[in-house]
Design an enzyme around this catalytic site. Sequence first.
Site, PDB file in Angstrom:
ATOM      1  N   TRP A 101      51.779  10.479  25.223  1.00 40.72           N
ATOM      2  CA  TRP A 101      52.483   9.426  25.955  1.00 40.72           C
ATOM      3  C   TRP A 101      51.938   9.232  27.363  1.00 40.72           C
ATOM      4  O   TRP A 101      51.809   8.099  27.831  1.00 40.72           O
ATOM      5  CB  TRP A 101      53.988   9.671  25.974  1.00 40.72           C
ATOM      6  N   ASP A 171      58.224   9.184  33.291  1.00 43.24           N
ATOM      7  CA  ASP A 171      58.671   8.730  31.982  1.00 43.24           C
ATOM      8  C   ASP A 171      59.541   9.847  31.423  1.00 43.24           C
ATOM      9  O   ASP A 171      59.048  10.927  31.110  1.00 43.24           O
ATOM     10  CB  ASP A 171      57.452   8.478  31.080  1.00 43.24           C
ATOM     11  N   LYS A 195      66.280   7.844  22.147  1.00 45.37           N
ATOM     12  CA  LYS A 195      66.153   9.283  21.902  1.00 45.37           C
ATOM     13  C   LYS A 195      67.398  10.032  22.382  1.00 45.37           C
ATOM     14  O   LYS A 195      68.120  10.590  21.586  1.00 45.37           O
ATOM     15  CB  LYS A 195      64.872   9.809  22.546  1.00 45.37           C
TER      16      LYS A 195
END
Length: 359
Positions: A101, A171, A195
């Site tokens: 990511w 993030d 999530k």
Amino acid sequence: MRAYNFNAGPSMLPEEVLRRARDELLNWHGSGLSVLEMSHRGRFFPKIAQQAEADLRELMAIPAEYRVLFLQGGATSQFAMVPMNLLRGKRKASYILTGEWSKKAAEEAAQFCQLHVAGTSEKDHYTSVPAPETWQIDPDSAYLHITTNETINGVEYQFTPDVEGMPLVADMSSNILSRPIDVSQYGLIYAGAQKNLGIAGITLVIVRDDLLGRVVPGTPTMYQYHQHVKQHSMLNTPPTFAWYMLGLMCDWLKRQGGIPAVAERNRHKAEKLYACLDGSGFYHNGIRKDCRSRMNVVFTMKKPELEEEFLETARTEGLIGLKGHRAVGGLRASLYNAMPEEGVDALITFLRNFEHLRG
Ligand SMILES: *Cc1c(COP(=O)(O)O)cnc(C)c1O
């Protein structure tokens, strides 16, 4: 019977939250409307939106000088929105690479600025967070970007880096609200909701006031944070139902005892599972111990040819979503806030039985 869902996202929701959404679905609080049908500018939805923000602010102790935005486009859109809004006339941005990511975030940023890789764990195949003493942050960077939990690689920061002279951007898509953090150490935090915060379709951005207002020329209105701030995240029709679900999740987290209590449960769940993997000669987690994720536990089996059978047998026992991400392979169990300890216990029993039969 409901399955234990170990998928990385969209992920499991607390049964209580689902029941409440069901009970309120046809007629929200006597309004005669479903949340699905409400105008975002009507009598009811603004209350839902404001309560969600108030609860989130309380849970995370968000200081007054931070704005909270509820956007669309997923965390992936933030990979572009961050440089578009935070470069503020500078040409460079520093990124720490710890897995899939952060690499994606950096690649996207490179379209807008000179990318400076200030630290990377590429050498150890992204099984750790590089030690902050080794980071080489470019002092001319507009900001430093980190990914606090690498959902695919199973690596998590166990500390908040101390950066001087530029905002820290994070993030937190896969570990937001899973442990206490000090928001004031960050300039900007972003996270897709699917999530730890609810369902897909809404993305949270928490940003310090003074960073706003100076965008890269040509930035579309929808990609300008300060435009969203001005319109209270209702520049256009917001994802109303996902916003409502985020509110239900915040309410549930408060009733669990808030983030410290939830964090303690998360620590306990992850420790149990890692202890099971470490104690077996059959399963293996290759992440450096002090960087292991509490949210995404990645592992392999000594006999990888048994993976399909493992997944199929687990599925028939109500344990789903254990396949690793296609980028790295292997297996992965995601243990977000909504995963109850019983789910982890059921997985551990399954792991032991499978090893006993096929190991
Ligand atoms: C899932 C995830 C993303 C992508 O989120 P989308 O909402 O699908 O765009 C980005 N970063 C991290 C750390 C993630 O876990």
